[in-house]
Write a protein that holds these residues in place. Structure first.
Motif, short mmCIF file in Angstrom:
data_model
loop_
_atom_site.label_atom_id
_atom_site.label_comp_id
_atom_site.label_asym_id
_atom_site.label_seq_id
_atom_site.Cartn_x
_atom_site.Cartn_y
_atom_site.Cartn_z
N PRO A 346 0.85 -1.20 0.00
CA PRO A 346 0.00 0.00 0.00
C PRO A 346 0.89 1.25 0.00
O PRO A 346 1.95 1.26 0.63
CB PRO A 346 -0.78 -0.13 1.31
CG PRO A 346 0.12 -0.94 2.20
CD PRO A 346 0.87 -1.87 1.31
N VAL A 347 0.45 2.26 -0.72
CA VAL A 347 1.24 3.50 -0.83
C VAL A 347 0.32 4.69 -0.56
O VAL A 347 -0.76 4.79 -1.14
CB VAL A 347 1.86 3.65 -2.24
CG1 VAL A 347 2.69 4.93 -2.32
CG2 VAL A 347 2.73 2.43 -2.56
N ALA A 348 0.75 5.56 0.31
CA ALA A 348 0.02 6.79 0.57
C ALA A 348 0.54 7.88 -0.37
O ALA A 348 1.74 7.94 -0.66
CB ALA A 348 0.21 7.23 2.03
N ARG A 349 -0.37 8.70 -0.83
CA ARG A 349 0.03 9.79 -1.71
C ARG A 349 1.09 10.68 -1.04
O ARG A 349 2.03 11.15 -1.69
CB ARG A 349 -1.18 10.64 -2.11
CG ARG A 349 -0.82 11.78 -3.04
CD ARG A 349 -2.00 12.73 -3.24
NE ARG A 349 -3.08 12.11 -3.98
CZ ARG A 349 -4.28 12.67 -4.13
NH1 ARG A 349 -4.55 13.83 -3.55
NH2 ARG A 349 -5.22 12.04 -4.82
N SER A 350 0.96 10.88 0.27
CA SER A 350 1.92 11.72 0.99
C SER A 350 3.32 11.14 0.92
O SER A 350 4.32 11.87 0.84
CB SER A 350 1.48 11.91 2.44
OG SER A 350 1.35 10.65 3.10
N ASP A 351 3.43 9.81 0.97
CA ASP A 351 4.75 9.17 0.86
C ASP A 351 5.33 9.39 -0.53
O ASP A 351 6.53 9.71 -0.68
CB ASP A 351 4.65 7.68 1.15
CG ASP A 351 4.37 7.40 2.62
OD1 ASP A 351 4.72 8.25 3.46
OD2 ASP A 351 3.79 6.34 2.93
N PHE A 352 4.50 9.19 -1.54
CA PHE A 352 4.95 9.42 -2.92
C PHE A 352 5.46 10.85 -3.09
O PHE A 352 6.51 11.10 -3.71
CB PHE A 352 3.79 9.13 -3.88
CG PHE A 352 4.05 9.52 -5.32
CD1 PHE A 352 5.16 9.05 -6.00
CD2 PHE A 352 3.17 10.36 -5.98
CE1 PHE A 352 5.40 9.41 -7.33
CE2 PHE A 352 3.39 10.72 -7.30
CZ PHE A 352 4.50 10.24 -7.97
N GLU A 353 4.75 11.81 -2.51
CA GLU A 353 5.16 13.21 -2.63
C GLU A 353 6.48 13.46 -1.90
O GLU A 353 7.28 14.29 -2.35
CB GLU A 353 4.05 14.11 -2.11
CG GLU A 353 2.81 14.07 -3.00
CD GLU A 353 1.63 14.84 -2.43
OE1 GLU A 353 1.74 15.33 -1.28
OE2 GLU A 353 0.61 14.96 -3.14
N ASP A 354 6.72 12.76 -0.81
CA ASP A 354 8.02 12.87 -0.13
C ASP A 354 9.14 12.34 -1.02
O ASP A 354 10.23 12.92 -1.08
CB ASP A 354 8.00 12.11 1.19
CG ASP A 354 7.19 12.80 2.27
OD1 ASP A 354 6.91 14.02 2.13
OD2 ASP A 354 6.82 12.12 3.25
#
Length: 439
Positions: A346-354
């Motif tokens: 699972p991937v959170a958009r906030s992680d991707f943005e980091d």
């Protein structure tokens, strides 16, 4: 008596995809489509393949050249017997790139581009029959490379496009093509910022549009660009989600010591076609040996399977699916399944943005550079037009939302705007307002 202007063609030759548009007698632009195994498509991958078929019944060996999705298929089916080249636009302005040799034949950049264009024209079928003499070719604001030679790039373009029979070859900045496509809907004078996000570059132009009767006039105010976009986002995802599952960051045992697994094995994941080169390199012997000495051998076994079974293309398709999902939802599942390899997270958009924070900062800096060059505050921009696949990424859109009111930001024609705009520019009575010829 009104003389009908000649029909024209616009070609958006991109790092990742190429799009072609033709004008008709009514002055409208239509996209050329291609019949692929996955259906009709207006985008054509900017890739080439060279396969060598052994001689049969005394006939000489055959060199088969393909482009677009057909090149990808050839490479996926037989990677070790296929020379695959993609993203070759990045070498256009490089004086250091003089040639590459394929089966002892010399190919300069213009040879590669001409071969690509000829195969593209072939696969377009009736869509590119009886080509008009005039072509308007898109060019980036800043060509890729550390010290790009713009004149050299245009000289190479000129020769390649001339081989297709074009006699009137003009060049327009890619965001200007998008701006022209967008500006047709303007009802009043406006200062427009156009942001064009490709696979390899992000380009920005600020243009003043003024209507005088039925004519549309433009005054370019500023341009900027940066060599990061969607491809860099892809690599960040792989580096964070996939490479650790393939042994990156792990250790192996040698001489009663625990040593780090070399990072260079994972740099090839920056482009999926480089994985086949890794398989054919001397490093592959060392990677196979690591499966016996790694502290987590199952991860190295996954790496070996991906390389041996050529799963790179499937991996990048999984990455693209994740990017699309995160553009819509706050969380999404990354799913990569090929052979015995399965990676799900699972991937959170906030992680991707980091992960993509360095690229976002570079894009943000280029936007501010364009405003500074134009001498304009954000409030002086009447309209903002975002185009290209990366414009769907919420963190990219947020760069503009922080600077401009939401009702001034528009998107549309993410894959067609540049090519269609270029073709329509070719119908303009004063072409010098919008385009230029190579010197």
């Amino acid at each position: 008596m009104t003389v009908q202007p000649p029909n024209t063609i616009g070609i958006d030759f991109g790092t990742t995809n190429t799009v072609v548009a033709l004008t008709d007698d009514a002055g409208h632009a239509r996209l050329v489509t291609f019949s692929t195994s996955e259906g009709q498509s207006a985008t054509f991958r900017s890739a080439l393949s060279f396969q060598f078929h052994a001689s049969v019944d005394g006939e000489p060996p055959e060199r088969v050249v393909e482009a677009g999705p057909w090149a990808i298929n050839a490479f996926v089916e037989d990677p070790l017997e296929t020379r695959f080249i993609q993203s070759f636009k990045t070498f256009a302005a490089s004086a250091a790139f003089t040639e590459t040799r394929i089966d002892n034949k010399r190919y300069r950049f213009e040879d590669l581009l001409a071969a690509f264009l000829l195969r593209l024209s072939h696969h377009a079928g009736d869509g590119m029959v009886n080509l008009p003499p005039r072509v308007v070719v898109g060019r980036p604001v800043t060509f890729a490379g550390g010290n790009p030679d713009e004149a050299l790039a245009l000289q190479r373009y000129q020769e390649a496009f001339g081989r297709l029979g074009f006699t009137d070859i003009r060049y327009a900045h890619e965001p200007v093509g998008a701006a022209f496509y967008f500006a047709r809907q303007l009802k009043e004078d406006a200062t427009v910022l156009v942001a064009d996000f490709g696979g390899g570059t992000s380009d920005f132009s600020i243009i003043r549009f003024e209507r005088t009767g039925d004519a549309l006039r433009s005054t370019p105010l500023a341009r900027s660009g940066v060599g990061v976009a969607g491809d860099a986002f892809d690599y960040r995802i792989i580096d964070q989600l996939v490479s650790p599952e393939l042994g990156k960051g792990g250790q192996y045992q040698a001489l009663n010591k625990h040593l780090p697994i070399p990072q260079r094995y994972y740099s090839a994941f920056a482009r999926w076609d480089q994985l086949a080169l890794l398989r054919a390199s001397r490093d592959m012997r060392d990677i196979r040996a690591l499966a016996r000495t790694a502290l987590e051998p199952e991860k190295i076994e996954r790496l070996i399977e991906i390389l041996d079974d050529n799963h790179g293309h499937a991996l990048y398709r999984a990455v693209s699916a994740l990017k699309m999902a995160l553009s819509k939802d706050e969380t999404a599942d990354f799913v990569f399944a090929a052979g015995d390899v399965r990676i799900e997270k699972p991937v959170a958009r906030s992680d991707f943005e980091d992960w993509i924070a360095p690229e976002l900062a570079a894009i943000e800096g280029a936007v501010d550079e364009a405003l500074a060059k134009a001498g304009l505050a954000p409030g002086a921009i009447d309209r903002v037009f975002l185009t290209g696949g990366t414009s769907f990424v919420p963190a990219v859109r947020a760069i503009f939302q922080r600077r401009f009111q939401a009702d001034r930001i528009e998107t549309g024609g993410e894959f067609e705007s540049i090519a269609a705009g270029l073709a329509l520019i070719g119908l303009e009575p004063d072409l010098d307002l919008w385009s230029e010829k190579a010197v």
